[in-house]
Design an enzyme around this catalytic site. Structure first.
Site, PDB file in Angstrom:
ATOM      1  N   SER A 129       0.774  -1.218   0.068  1.00  0.00           N
ATOM      2  CA  SER A 129       0.038  -0.078  -0.092  1.00  0.00           C
ATOM      3  C   SER A 129       0.780   1.216   0.064  1.00  0.00           C
ATOM      4  CB  SER A 129      -1.021  -0.148   1.129  1.00  0.00           C
ATOM      5  OG  SER A 129      -1.589   1.214   1.345  1.00  0.00           O
ATOM      6  N   TYR A 142      -1.948   0.087  10.397  1.00  0.00           N
ATOM      7  CA  TYR A 142      -2.122  -0.482   8.939  1.00  0.00           C
ATOM      8  C   TYR A 142      -0.838  -0.055   7.979  1.00  0.00           C
ATOM      9  CZ  TYR A 142      -3.936  -1.097   4.226  1.00  0.00           C
ATOM     10  OH  TYR A 142      -4.060  -1.510   2.719  1.00  0.00           O
TER      11      TYR A 142
END
Length: 266
Positions: A129, A142
């Protein structure tokens, strides 16, 4: 012969998009799910795999190899989101996030490397990501769980270079998927000192819901598969999301931090 591809988390979102796209381009695709029996009309084959269960990982890999006799491309796509002030996220949720986003991919890689060595070649793509390039407020866990595989790949590439096995990362930005629905959100507490979290959470979900089609990630995956010597890192996303990584490496830390604070209105 058609290349055989295994995609973890192929039931929906980016994983499903990648699987459909590669199937249309002549690849033999297997996706994974903890409950593959739910996907009898799926556009590609599904096998049972839970990235938190090591034995299920090895069983799934063995099943694909037994059916096809080869395993050419493995895409570590299964992942979960998580938001909240780090102080207020339960330890069990932090552990679950890392088990899925970091330890899961490690165990998948360990399971497929012997077969790729045996066939003297293969490609492993880790879907990470853009959030993994920076510590984002209220998405710190995250960011950490997606940043770790980026560094892991750098080390792995050197260790496996003598086996004709390639490994790379593809870091998507925000794409229109169902990740927000499955993401763990630390509960909004009236007594919490982190009063700004609720507004940031709303903005995060808005960005995902109004983002681009994940087909752009699928196209990048195909491009990487067709590349003889893939780069270590690829980035897919809106211009400003990609440019934010450039700024991360160009700007002094405090200036970049200030930019994030202004962006999130913190």
């Amino acid at each position: 012969m058609s290349k055989v591809v295994l995609i973890t988390g192929g039931s929906s979102g980016i994983g499903k998009s990648i699987g459909e796209y590669l199937t249309k381009h002549g690849f033999t695709v297997y996706g994974t799910s903890r409950n593959p029996e739910k996907y009898v009309n799926h556009p590609f084959k599904m096998v049972g795999l839970d990235v938190k269960d090591v034995s299920s990982i090895y069983d799934a890999v063995a099943k694909v190899v037994a059916h096809e006799g080869q395993l050419d491309v493995v895409i570590n796509n299964a992942g979960v989101g998580i938001t909240g002030p780090i102080e207020e996220i339960p330890q069990a949720e932090i552990q679950h996030n890392f088990d899925t986003n970091f330890f899961g991919p490690i165990n998948v890689i360990k399971a497929v490397l012997p077969q790729m060595r045996k066939q003297e070649g293969g490609l492993i793509i880790n879907i990470t990501s853009i959030a993994g390039y920076m510590g984002l407020p209220y998405r710190g866990i995250y960011s950490a769980s997606k940043g770790a595989p980026e560094l892991l790949t750098e080390a792995f590439r050197i260790e496996i270079k003598d086996f004709n096995i390639n490994m790379t990362n593809i870091a998507p930005g925000d794409f229109a998927t169902n990740i927000a629905a499955g993401r763990f959100h630390a509960p909004l507490k009236e007594e919490s000192p982190y009063k700004k979290y609720g507004r940031v959470l709303h903005d995060i979900d808005d960005h995902v819901n109004n983002s681009s089609d994940p087909i752009e990630v699928s196209k990048m995956v195909l491009k990487v598969i067709r590349t003889k010597k893939p780069q270590t890192h690829y980035i897919v996303g809106a211009f400003m999301q990609k440019f934010s990584i450039v700024l991360k490496f160009l700007l002094p830390d405090r200036i970049y931090e200030k930019m994030l604070i202004n962006h999130y209105k913190l």
